[in-house]
Design a protein around this motif. Structure first.
Motif, PDB file in Angstrom:
ATOM      1  N   GLY A   1       8.585  -2.982  -0.770  1.00 42.90           N
ATOM      2  CA  GLY A   1       7.657  -3.125   0.336  1.00 42.90           C
ATOM      3  C   GLY A   1       6.254  -2.739  -0.068  1.00 42.90           C
TER       4      GLY A   1
ATOM      5  N   LYS B   1       3.909   2.231  -2.462  1.00 40.72           N
ATOM      6  CA  LYS B   1       4.864   1.188  -2.078  1.00 40.72           C
ATOM      7  C   LYS B   1       6.169   1.850  -1.649  1.00 40.72           C
ATOM      8  CE  LYS B   1       2.905  -2.101  -5.312  1.00 40.72           C
ATOM      9  NZ  LYS B   1       3.121  -2.975  -6.445  1.00 40.72           N
TER      10      LYS B   1
ATOM     11  N   TRP C   1       4.652  -3.413   6.785  1.00 40.82           N
ATOM     12  CA  TRP C   1       4.996  -3.639   5.374  1.00 40.82           C
ATOM     13  C   TRP C   1       5.427  -5.088   5.150  1.00 40.82           C
ATOM     14  CZ3 TRP C   1       4.469   0.358   1.910  1.00 40.82           C
ATOM     15  CH2 TRP C   1       4.296   1.629   2.461  1.00 40.82           C
TER      16      TRP C   1
ATOM     17  N   LYS D   1       2.266  -2.334   1.626  1.00 38.26           N
ATOM     18  CA  LYS D   1       1.596  -2.156   2.905  1.00 38.26           C
ATOM     19  C   LYS D   1       0.697  -3.360   3.181  1.00 38.26           C
ATOM     20  CE  LYS D   1       1.087   1.587   5.707  1.00 38.26           C
ATOM     21  NZ  LYS D   1       0.997   3.016   5.727  1.00 38.26           N
TER      22      LYS D   1
END
Length: 122
Positions: A119, A103, A33, A121
């Motif tokens: 975060g 997310k 992430w 990916k």
């Protein structure tokens, strides 16, 4: 004979789908992430490598501000996560969050202050 062949092919297809993770995939946490921590008008970007194993989360986190760290006390329950990021040269960071729309996001506390994080990916 045709029915028996169909059943064998069907069972093989289901087994292959499970093996490839296409069926029953329920892990929205594991992976690499890109994260952005926001606190007091400042941001710090970094990475998290997370692994979900049952109800336990393990992994690492790193930003230019904190340096590299490891996760402890990682928990996954009711679609929510919590863990502590521990660093050799920075105070620990208590992090909570949840997946949403592919997310991860949530809140964190460190050095007597709190902020938010997001975060995506990699």
């Amino acid at each position: 004979m045709l029915r028996k062949t169909f059943v064998i092919v069907f069972v093989a297809a289901i087994a292959a789908a499970f093996a490839l993770g296409a069926v029953g995939k329920t892990d929205p946490v594991s992976g690499d992430w890109h994260v952005v921590f926001s606190i007091a008008g400042q941001t710090a970007e970094g990475t998290m490598k997370l692994k979900l194993d049952g109800d336990k989360i393990t992994g690492t986190v790193e930003t230019a501000h904190t340096g590299p760290g490891t996760l402890s006390n990682g928990k996954w329950a009711d679609g929510k996560m919590s863990f502590t990021a521990d660093f050799p040269k920075h105070e620990s960071i208590d992090i909570t969050g949840a997946p949403k729309d592919g997310k991860l996001s949530g809140d964190f506390k460190t050095e007597g202050m709190g902020g938010t994080w997001l975060g995506t990916k990699e």
